[in-house]
Enzyme design. Sequence first.
Site, PDB file in Angstrom:
ATOM      1  N   PHE A 190       0.836  -1.202   0.000  1.00 26.05           N
ATOM      2  CA  PHE A 190       0.000   0.000   0.000  1.00 26.05           C
ATOM      3  C   PHE A 190       0.873   1.256   0.000  1.00 26.05           C
ATOM      4  CE2 PHE A 190      -2.220  -3.235   2.463  1.00 26.05           C
ATOM      5  CZ  PHE A 190      -3.518  -3.176   1.995  1.00 26.05           C
ATOM      6  N   ASP A 191       0.430   2.265  -0.734  1.00 28.50           N
ATOM      7  CA  ASP A 191       0.965   3.605  -0.562  1.00 28.50           C
ATOM      8  C   ASP A 191       0.411   4.141   0.756  1.00 28.50           C
ATOM      9  OD1 ASP A 191       2.096   6.181  -1.190  1.00 28.50           O
ATOM     10  OD2 ASP A 191       0.116   6.812  -1.873  1.00 28.50           O
ATOM     11  N   GLY A 192       0.994   5.226   1.249  1.00 33.55           N
ATOM     12  CA  GLY A 192       0.530   5.810   2.498  1.00 33.55           C
ATOM     13  C   GLY A 192      -0.546   6.864   2.305  1.00 33.55           C
TER      14      GLY A 192
ATOM     15  N   ASP B 140      -2.547   6.033  -4.983  1.00 31.99           N
ATOM     16  CA  ASP B 140      -3.494   7.042  -5.463  1.00 31.99           C
ATOM     17  C   ASP B 140      -2.961   7.854  -6.635  1.00 31.99           C
ATOM     18  OD1 ASP B 140      -1.673   8.250  -3.460  1.00 31.99           O
ATOM     19  OD2 ASP B 140      -2.775  10.078  -3.943  1.00 31.99           O
TER      20      ASP B 140
END
Length: 167
Positions: free
Chosen positions: A26-28, A142
């Site tokens: 996951f990106d943050g 995102d």
Amino acid sequence: AGFPAALVYTQTAKEDPHPDEVRIAFDGDAVLFADEAERVFRAQGLDAFQTHEADHAGRPLPPGPFKPLLEALHRLQLADDHANVPMRLRTALVTARSSPAHERAIRTLMDWNIEVDEAMFLGGLEKGEFLRNFQPDFFFDDQTRHVESASAHVPSGHVLHGVANER
């Protein structure tokens, strides 16, 4: 709600080098965390972002849209620790953050009582090569440029959330 959680980039052909593991990365900001810090970066630049994050290092980031998924995966990992399960689950945080902004991300996960197996703070470097080495079964981000970089190596999804996706 009538919109996808993520748009899946399908061009990645992938062999499974770890058949006994499921790996999710996951990106943050705007994925696991809200995009509060990303908004500061876009409006005021890198120096303001770093100052903002250093000033707020002790305050957890608000949750983003994929926090519930990470929580569920973490609960599965805890259950697997107490069972003799042949399939292992690994999670990773792969973010463009670097020092000093890394501290807030780490403290947020600690506040949420969630552990990730890997944390990569890339300081703005392209994520694709790092993900190629981690070999997740799926990666969520995102920002289109990060999803495109990653999707050359691993299955990836564009999370349509946050300031990066506003028109």
